[in-house]
Design a protein around this motif. Structure first.
Motif, mmCIF file in Angstrom:
data_model
loop_
_atom_site.group_PDB
_atom_site.id
_atom_site.type_symbol
_atom_site.label_atom_id
_atom_site.label_comp_id
_atom_site.label_asym_id
_atom_site.label_seq_id
_atom_site.Cartn_x
_atom_site.Cartn_y
_atom_site.Cartn_z
ATOM 1 N N TYR A 386 -3.564 6.380 -16.802
ATOM 2 C CA TYR A 386 -2.266 5.597 -15.918
ATOM 3 C C TYR A 386 -2.243 4.850 -16.982
ATOM 4 C CZ TYR A 386 1.012 2.832 -13.779
ATOM 5 O OH TYR A 386 1.923 2.590 -13.038
ATOM 6 N N SER A 394 -8.078 -2.866 -12.521
ATOM 7 C CA SER A 394 -8.588 -1.706 -12.033
ATOM 8 C C SER A 394 -10.083 -2.125 -11.070
ATOM 9 C CB SER A 394 -8.675 -0.891 -13.054
ATOM 10 O OG SER A 394 -9.163 0.745 -12.108
ATOM 11 N N TYR A 415 -1.178 0.334 -7.462
ATOM 12 C CA TYR A 415 -1.495 1.957 -6.888
ATOM 13 C C TYR A 415 -3.374 2.178 -6.749
ATOM 14 C CZ TYR A 415 2.885 1.373 -9.600
ATOM 15 O OH TYR A 415 4.230 1.317 -10.112
ATOM 16 N N VAL A 417 -4.702 5.569 -8.122
ATOM 17 C CA VAL A 417 -5.088 6.804 -8.967
ATOM 18 C C VAL A 417 -6.222 7.803 -9.111
ATOM 19 C CG1 VAL A 417 -5.427 7.133 -11.890
ATOM 20 C CG2 VAL A 417 -4.043 5.114 -10.517
ATOM 21 N N ALA A 423 -0.831 9.357 -10.121
ATOM 22 C CA ALA A 423 -0.403 8.073 -9.217
ATOM 23 C C ALA A 423 0.198 7.566 -8.190
ATOM 24 C CB ALA A 423 -0.207 6.850 -10.531
ATOM 25 N N GLN A 425 2.062 4.400 -6.046
ATOM 26 C CA GLN A 425 2.629 2.990 -5.386
ATOM 27 C C GLN A 425 2.167 3.234 -4.064
ATOM 28 O OE1 GLN A 425 5.146 1.276 -7.638
ATOM 29 N NE2 GLN A 425 5.839 0.337 -6.162
#
Length: 464
Positions: A386, A394, A415, A417, A423, A425
């Motif tokens: 991403y 993250s 998000y 992922v 991805a 949201q």
């Protein structure tokens, strides 16, 4: 204590109602509103459902002062026909038929005058609660009232369970850890300390582990708050990671984090897993079965001057040699050695691994480029997962990756992922959100120093 206070408030409120009715009888201006009928309505007050008598006047809902006093445990007094309500150091003064109240000495205008209906006093909910230092919100169609005094300056939220967060505040004299109710923000002190590491909560939510500055390990029971020493081993333990069954804790050992080890929380027995004499390990991740490990190794700058006395000001150090690389280790392989997963010179932060073989991290190439979420595979290959927006953080939970990214100058996005880089949201949040916490118990964010928890369709501030 709370029950006695509520009963006292109820008695006081009854006296107040009688006093105000008497005052109303003596003064022509204070007349009972006969055309308005009281109805029952249920609000959430400090996490509990409470039935209130309410009336509607010109489209605005007014609430019984007596019912409100009972629900929040306020103290009430009558002086010269004025009603004085105190709570948590705040004072509100109201008078019948007045279109304003006085909150801590300041006048606050009201849309509707304070009403007397069938012998009971009614007032607009929101300005009255705000004057007492509380808040009123609408959550999933339900009016929610909070008069809980929220912690200020709390940080490092960790879920204990769906209803409780563990947070910390830092003072000059040390750190205080609190348990915070995720619905109301009500807090209680768990522990105060001056030389203890952050508490790491066990997956079962029953206890947490920490170390002191001598390297000794301790367990704290999150219900009884009892603390017990787990081991007499005094090697420094800079990182602590629980096993999924809450029976084992893995850690790095030594002041340079050279060794990977584990401790059985029942017996206190310590077992070394990897001792390869490589210093400055960090970001320890452990597979669910406790056999696979992912971690980072930091190499430091090299002294380039002739002198080796690094205390001298004239010593030259080549900081270009500084690097962070990610390694994996399989403890089931006899005489096995760690495998290097990365080789790039980019900064690597927020390193996580779900299986102890593959890793994910946030790559920060330089200050002019977006930070990117990167996957590092067991075979040493890397792939961008991403990078549509600058990645701020993250985290990984239950094998899934979650990213906090800067969508714009005013909005951040949270998000989910996938391993393929898709991805989704989940939430749009304020650009002031700087950190996220994801667990089975829920999701929390840190926004401009406050901690908020996702409750239904809204975010509830549990600290300020």
């Amino acid at each position: 204590m709370v029950m006695r206070k509520a009963v006292a408030a109820s008695v006081a409120a009854a006296v107040v109602a009688t006093s105000i009715v008497s005052a109303a009888s003596a003064a022509p201006a204070a007349k009972t509103v006969a055309a308005v009928q009281a109805q029952q309505s249920t609000f959430t007050v400090n996490g509990n459902a409470v039935a209130f008598r309410v009336v509607t006047k010109n489209g605005e809902t007014l609430v019984s002062v007596r019912d409100l006093a009972q629900a929040i445990g306020a103290n009430i007094a009558v002086n010269n026909g004025a009603l004085t309500v105190t709570l948590n150091g705040h004072t509100v003064e109201v008078k019948l038929n007045a279109k304003q109240l006085t909150a801590d000495g300041a006048a606050v205008s009201l849309k509707q005058p304070i009403q007397l209906v069938n012998g009971s006093t009614y007032i607009a909910l929101r300005p009255f609660i705000a004057g007492l230092g509380g808040t009123v919100a609408l959550n999933a169609g339900q009016i929610s009232v909070s008069t809980v005094q929220l912690l200020e300056g709390a940080e490092n939220p960790r879920f204990v369970n769906a209803s409780t967060l563990l947070v910390s505040t830092i003072q000059e004299e040390g750190r205080t850890d609190y348990l915070v109710d995720t619905a109301t923000g009500k807090s209680e002190v768990l522990m105060t300390s001056t030389d203890k590491s952050d508490l790491v909560v066990a997956p079962n939510g029953q206890q947490a582990i920490f170390s002191d500055n001598e390297g000794l390990l301790y367990l704290i029971n999150l219900s009884t708050k009892a603390v017990a020493k787990l081991s007499d081993d005094n090697n420094i333990k800079p990182e602590l990671v629980w096993s999924p069954d809450s029976g084992t804790v893995y850690f790095l050992q030594g002041d340079k984090g050279s060794v990977i080890a584990k401790i059985d929380v029942t017996s206190g027995e310590i077992t070394k897993i990897l001792e390869d004499k490589v210093d400055y390990k960090s970001s320890l991740n452990v597979s669910a079965d406790g056999t696979q490990f992912v971690y980072a190794v930091t190499t430091l700058g090299k002294v380039t001057a002739d002198s080796t006395n690094v205390d001298e000001d004239n010593v030259d150090i080549d900081f270009s040699a500084n690097q962070i690389q990610i390694f994996s280790f399989d403890s089931t392989v006899k005489d096995g050695k760690p495998t290097q997963l990365t080789k790039g010179t980019d900064d690597k932060i927020f390193i996580t691994s779900a299986d102890g073989k593959n890793a994910a991290y946030v790559s920060v190439p330089n200050e002019n480029s977006n930070a990117v979420l990167v996957a590092a595979a067991a075979d040493g290959t890397t792939k961008n997962l991403y990078g549509a927006h600058d990645v701020l953080e993250s985290v990984q939970y239950a094998g899934k990756l979650y990213v906090l990214a800067a969508n714009s100058d005013t909005e951040n996005g949270i998000y989910e992922v996938t391993a393929s880089g898709a991805a989704n949201q989940l939430y749009a949040v304020s650009a002031e959100v700087s950190s996220i916490v994801v667990s089975e118990s829920g999701i929390a964010v840190v926004r401009d120093g406050s901690i908020l928890v996702k409750n239904g369709n809204s975010w509830t501030a549990v600290t300020k």
